[in-house]
Design an enzyme around this catalytic site. Sequence first.
Site, PDB file in Angstrom:
ATOM      1  CB  CYS A  23      10.504  21.477   1.878  1.00  0.00           C
ATOM      2  SG  CYS A  23      10.500  22.513   3.361  1.00  0.00           S
ATOM      3  CB  CYS A  26       7.479  20.542   6.275  1.00  0.00           C
ATOM      4  SG  CYS A  26       7.264  22.127   5.455  1.00  0.00           S
ATOM      5  CG  ASP A 462      15.710 -24.262   3.049  1.00  0.00           C
ATOM      6  OD1 ASP A 462      16.541 -24.917   3.692  1.00  0.00           O
ATOM      7  OD2 ASP A 462      14.517 -24.600   2.916  1.00  0.00           O
ATOM      8  CG  ASP A 667       9.933 -23.209   2.372  1.00  0.00           C
ATOM      9  OD1 ASP A 667      10.687 -23.164   3.374  1.00  0.00           O
ATOM     10  OD2 ASP A 667       9.537 -24.277   1.871  1.00  0.00           O
TER      11      ASP A 667
END
Length: 777
Positions: A23, A26, A462, A667
């Site tokens: 859980c 933990c 761009d 890119d």
Amino acid sequence: MLQVSDQIKQNDTVTLDVQGMKCAGCVGAVERQLKQHQGVISASVNLITEVAVVEYEKTTITPDQLAEKLTKTGFPTQPRSILNSPLTQKLNLFQRRELEQKEQINRLITAIILLVFSGLGHLQHFGINPVPLISNIWFHWALATLTLAIPGFPILKEGWQGFSHKMPNMNTLVGLGTMSAYLASCIALLFPKLGWECFFDEPVMLLGFILLGRILEGKARGKASSALEKLLSLQPPVACLVGKDGTETGINIPVEQIRVGEWIKVLPGEKIPVDGIIIKGKSAINEAMLTGESNPVVKKEGDQVNTGTMNQSGALIIQTTHTGDNTTLAQIIKLVEDAQTRKAPIQKLVDTVAGYFAYGVMAIACVTFIFWYYIGTKIWSEVLTISEHSMDNMGMIMTTSPLLLSLKLAIAVLVVACPCALGLATPTAILVGTGMGAEKGILIKGGDILEQVHQIETIVFDKTGTLTQGQPTITDIITLGELSEQEILQYGATAESGTNHPLAITLLDALKKENLPLLKGENFYTEAGLGISAMIEGKSVILGNQEWLKIQNSKFLIQNEEKPFSPSGYPHQTLIYLAVNGSLEGIIALEDQIRPDARQTVQKLQEMGLNVIMITGDRPEVAKAIAEKLGIKEVLAQVTPMEKVKKIENLQQKAKLKGKIIAMVGDGINDAPALAQADIGITLQSGTEIALETAQIVLMKNALPDVVESIKLSWATFHKIRQNLFWALGYNSFAIPIAAGILLPKFGLLLSPALAAALMASSSVIVVTNSLLLRRL
């Protein structure tokens, strides 16, 4: 500066495989344990992938010491081995999960058998004569004892380990609940004069429903991580090695033993085991596993192929270029796994709360017991004769004592509370969302990115290579001096020969088609977004836009009146100016075609309420013409790479006032700094390595519509996270008070421990199932 560099070298990052986390409590406990170590700089733990990523000082502590400490506190841990492939280790993780599932199923079957016998002992409630032995109270004691000793033992053990190390978790709460019910029943059995009620059936039913819920939850988790499992299964285990002359050796060796440069043979129907270049053969390659593109791509000699893709038609001889962790598949898996480990800000808050959840629940259980034992049963004495709502006594009138009533309510509080639902709310949604993205060729680099996307106000595109195809063609070469068109092309291509910009590739391709040689050049200098200077054939050459020529003090004015020139005559072309020895000699006009899917992408983004801006270093006339075709109203033209960063900063400042952020799509060629500056950077897979590292979202298919898909997927995932958290918080906010008896005085509603366990188990299953509904998108 040197000290900082040395400090960075002394730090390292390790990935730990952590078992036993059940859980969010933990998760918090493991993170606290790691951060308490001297030398640990940061630690991030993921419940679903069972991974801890730790940054530490190499001179202070080792990964083995960290793993040993966690193992001692009840979380078996081991560092990822450098010698073994992470792909193999992740496959081992999934195999281990399958083994755990089988063990849980065996424990559930045992619990169900015991539960059936326990239920047979209550046949008298339905007017059926019970079997004497089965209705005996000592028989039920034996059933409860066997339940705790066999299927319930791992839960009790892990719960005690957490409690003893001051890290209580869900197992601690369940263990306290079951043991309290069992011990109280044992006291009632051994000392009948006390008049206490025995309820040995409660631990049996409680653990039965807990185990059932965990199995359902585990199966749902498995479905949530199926995308990563599919990626892991793409790499074949062996490859057929061939000689450098293509002769078959008949040797099949493990993939991890193949070295760069070696040749392998791949037959039709086989998966490609390494990244490499085709030396011989031609075939259709199905790359859907990596890019999401369903149509096979024809590959021939000299083409690149990637690990995990399917060879569909012809035999291929491939020269290995990348193996192991360096393959495209391994990098994608790493990106996906990193994305699932990176926490959304909201998850960090939830994990902090969940870390103290068990303490809070235990405190509420104690207060519940004290209140009802000392106060509640005296104020509302009628609650001692009530209609109990339980799994085996639906609506039966029962009489109980203040002690047993108070104990049952306290146990119900311990059992009904569900830290699991809180802990699973965010990571399961992120796991499904990032996995779906990977299947579609969309790599989203973390939960924090998913959470940010819904704040996007503006997307900046761009132009070159993003909105356009990035493959410009030469439309005109204008001579303005003594040089011919061929000489202008030679000078221009030679100047561009050291760069990888789309314009450079076009000039070099054109030179090759004309069968013209490159000239002798030296002293090359490139100013990104402006142009190039070089010494070519002993002459000073300037190649670039108007601004670059002005900076270089070249004579831009056309001296030859017989050859008049006006940029307005080329409204759609990008113009490159060539000056030799300070005098303008010619102009190369290039035109780049708009991507077929660009207009549709822009239109959909605008329909989603997003503002779209185009940014480019090109002339305003060209930028405006393209923007009009795409339906983009705002254009930032003639902007250098560093000016792009400033433009993004200005947009961010305006958006921040409204609590919004800016995304950029590029890119990576000349726009990597701007991608890094944007709050969300989105890059196409065909871009540069810098852009792939800088961007938060990578589109593997190199398709613009995936920009829309990535945003929609992020929105949907974030909505699922909100729904899950609403359910998890809402469930605990309502279930705990009801279990504590808030409805008992007025409505006579008592939540038995067994029914509380069923509710708790179902709550985490509902959260995981809701995350899986993302796949219906």
